[in-house]
Write an enzyme that holds these catalytic residues in place. Sequence first.
Site, PDB file in Angstrom:
ATOM      1  N   GLN A  88      37.367  46.349  48.366  1.00 34.13           N
ATOM      2  CA  GLN A  88      37.934  47.591  48.993  1.00 34.13           C
ATOM      3  C   GLN A  88      37.605  48.816  48.425  1.00 34.13           C
ATOM      4  OE1 GLN A  88      42.586  47.713  49.632  1.00 34.13           O
ATOM      5  NE2 GLN A  88      41.962  46.207  48.376  1.00 34.13           N
ATOM      6  N   HIS A 106      35.511  49.394  52.554  1.00 36.75           N
ATOM      7  CA  HIS A 106      36.068  50.633  52.650  1.00 36.75           C
ATOM      8  C   HIS A 106      34.949  51.477  52.130  1.00 36.75           C
ATOM      9  CE1 HIS A 106      40.151  50.178  51.660  1.00 36.75           C
ATOM     10  NE2 HIS A 106      40.378  50.550  52.686  1.00 36.75           N
ATOM     11  N   GLY A 173      43.573  42.566  42.348  1.00 35.43           N
ATOM     12  CA  GLY A 173      43.197  43.418  42.042  1.00 35.43           C
ATOM     13  C   GLY A 173      43.432  44.815  43.128  1.00 35.43           C
ATOM     14  N   THR A 174      44.951  44.511  43.572  1.00 37.12           N
ATOM     15  CA  THR A 174      45.355  45.441  44.249  1.00 37.12           C
ATOM     16  C   THR A 174      46.613  45.943  44.634  1.00 37.12           C
ATOM     17  OG1 THR A 174      44.389  46.036  47.004  1.00 37.12           O
ATOM     18  CG2 THR A 174      44.428  43.495  46.451  1.00 37.12           C
ATOM     19  N   ASN A 199      47.209  39.609  40.521  1.00 40.99           N
ATOM     20  CA  ASN A 199      47.059  40.609  39.800  1.00 40.99           C
ATOM     21  C   ASN A 199      47.424  40.863  38.291  1.00 40.99           C
ATOM     22  OD1 ASN A 199      46.745  43.010  41.386  1.00 40.99           O
ATOM     23  ND2 ASN A 199      48.448  43.932  41.505  1.00 40.99           N
ATOM     24  N   LEU A 200      47.454  42.484  38.057  1.00 36.69           N
ATOM     25  CA  LEU A 200      48.162  42.426  36.601  1.00 36.69           C
ATOM     26  C   LEU A 200      49.608  42.857  36.838  1.00 36.69           C
ATOM     27  CD1 LEU A 200      47.030  43.415  33.518  1.00 36.69           C
ATOM     28  CD2 LEU A 200      47.132  45.396  33.947  1.00 36.69           C
ATOM     29  N   ALA A 217      42.029  40.591  35.523  1.00 36.60           N
ATOM     30  CA  ALA A 217      41.142  39.549  36.198  1.00 36.60           C
ATOM     31  C   ALA A 217      40.627  39.385  35.436  1.00 36.60           C
ATOM     32  CB  ALA A 217      40.388  40.869  37.014  1.00 36.60           C
TER      33      ALA A 217
HETATM   34  N1  APR Z   1      43.326  42.612  36.528  1.00 39.83           N
HETATM   35  C1  APR Z   1      44.025  42.490  37.324  1.00 39.83           C
HETATM   36  N2  APR Z   1      44.813  43.383  37.968  1.00 39.83           N
HETATM   37  C2  APR Z   1      44.724  44.900  38.277  1.00 39.83           C
HETATM   38  C3  APR Z   1      43.738  45.386  36.062  1.00 39.83           C
HETATM   39  C4  APR Z   1      43.430  44.516  36.004  1.00 39.83           C
HETATM   40  N3  APR Z   1      42.694  43.604  34.496  1.00 39.83           N
HETATM   41  N4  APR Z   1      44.343  46.106  35.867  1.00 39.83           N
HETATM   42  C5  APR Z   1      45.107  47.157  37.061  1.00 39.83           C
HETATM   43  N5  APR Z   1      45.587  45.782  38.111  1.00 39.83           N
HETATM   44  C6  APR Z   1      46.164  46.161  39.430  1.00 39.83           C
HETATM   45  C7  APR Z   1      47.081  47.015  39.292  1.00 39.83           C
HETATM   46  O1  APR Z   1      48.392  47.025  38.491  1.00 39.83           O
HETATM   47  C8  APR Z   1      47.044  47.300  40.193  1.00 39.83           C
HETATM   48  O2  APR Z   1      48.207  46.451  41.929  1.00 39.83           O
HETATM   49  O3  APR Z   1      44.935  46.461  40.222  1.00 39.83           O
HETATM   50  C9  APR Z   1      46.157  47.632  41.361  1.00 39.83           C
HETATM   51  C10 APR Z   1      45.138  48.452  41.974  1.00 39.83           C
HETATM   52  O4  APR Z   1      45.809  48.917  42.716  1.00 39.83           O
HETATM   53  P1  APR Z   1      44.776  50.693  44.053  1.00 39.83           P
HETATM   54  O5  APR Z   1      44.958  51.506  42.456  1.00 39.83           O
HETATM   55  O6  APR Z   1      46.165  51.219  44.557  1.00 39.83           O
HETATM   56  O7  APR Z   1      43.418  49.812  43.951  1.00 39.83           O
HETATM   57  P2  APR Z   1      43.523  49.805  45.795  1.00 39.83           P
HETATM   58  O8  APR Z   1      44.708  48.258  45.884  1.00 39.83           O
HETATM   59  O9  APR Z   1      42.015  48.833  45.433  1.00 39.83           O
HETATM   60  O10 APR Z   1      43.547  50.586  46.629  1.00 39.83           O
HETATM   61  C11 APR Z   1      43.607  51.086  48.194  1.00 39.83           C
HETATM   62  O11 APR Z   1      43.140  52.626  48.013  1.00 39.83           O
HETATM   63  O12 APR Z   1      43.196  54.413  47.429  1.00 39.83           O
HETATM   64  C12 APR Z   1      42.245  54.031  48.253  1.00 39.83           C
HETATM   65  O13 APR Z   1      40.976  53.287  49.536  1.00 39.83           O
HETATM   66  C13 APR Z   1      40.882  53.022  48.143  1.00 39.83           C
HETATM   67  O14 APR Z   1      40.479  51.087  48.365  1.00 39.83           O
HETATM   68  C14 APR Z   1      41.447  51.596  47.735  1.00 39.83           C
HETATM   69  C15 APR Z   1      42.351  51.875  48.543  1.00 39.83           C
END
Ligand code: APR
Length: 231
Positions: A88, A106, A173-174, A199-200, A217
């Site tokens: 993403q 994306h 990580g999402t 995920n964290l 990660a």
């Molecule tokens: N290792 C693993 N996970 C991590 C780390 C790490 N070091 N740091 C943060 N995280 C986790 C957080 O706990 C969170 O659950 O990564 C996740 C990030 O979440 P978001 O910021 O919501 O990002 P994402 O899920 O990629 O967003 C999806 O939303 O805004 C739109 O298009 C955009 O692609 C994006 C989509």
Amino acid sequence: MQRIVILTGAGISAESGVPTFRGPDGLWEGHRVEDVATPEAFRRDPVLVQRFYDLRREALGRVKPNAAHKALARLDAEWPGELLLVTQNVDDLHERAGSTRMLHMHGQLKSALCPACDGRFRWEAPLSGETRCPACSAPDTLRPDIVWFGEMPYHMDEIDRALLCADLFISIGTSGNVYPAAGFVDLARHAGARCLELNLDPSMTSGRFHESRLGKAGDLVPELVETLLAG
Ligand code: APR
């Protein structure tokens, strides 16, 4: 040989210094997501939106792939079965680490889109100011090739096909806030895949996986890749 589909989100790039979307303040680099990541926002204030993505694109020059990106690139290189990495993320850290069997659902910061002719072009320079479409020569139409809220993600047919025949689905990580990516676990699980989340923090979709591992990660992904390649 197992068929693997991997989904990554902002968390995989966090340890490289790329901020996630949903930080503790709910803002993305100081902006509400709806002020910079919707077609309406772009119509309302194109200068702000172009500058915002210009800064994100420029910042890619100051970050590097981390251990998690590198481990997935190693898995891509060494895994003898089918594998598809779906990200993403709009950064280029997976490809800089060496992943090749991958799709950006994306869009990408280093790509520009011309709404006049639907052309997409590799683009590293700022998009603010005067531009001209390399294909149709339309002036000042180019926008970031990013899938904004309300727009259709790329490559959905190919991704759905891979999910429907996956043996293993791994999400890394999402936060599970944004569909259709947040629904991939349901599709893969329904089709019989084992579903593993790294995920964290617990995500919105953790309960739908067979297993969720909490941690960074940069620690969890190399460990997992080692185990997978050891058979
Ligand atoms: N290792 C693993 N996970 C991590 C780390 C790490 N070091 N740091 C943060 N995280 C986790 C957080 O706990 C969170 O659950 O990564 C996740 C990030 O979440 P978001 O910021 O919501 O990002 P994402 O899920 O990629 O967003 C999806 O939303 O805004 C739109 O298009 C955009 O692609 C994006 C989509």
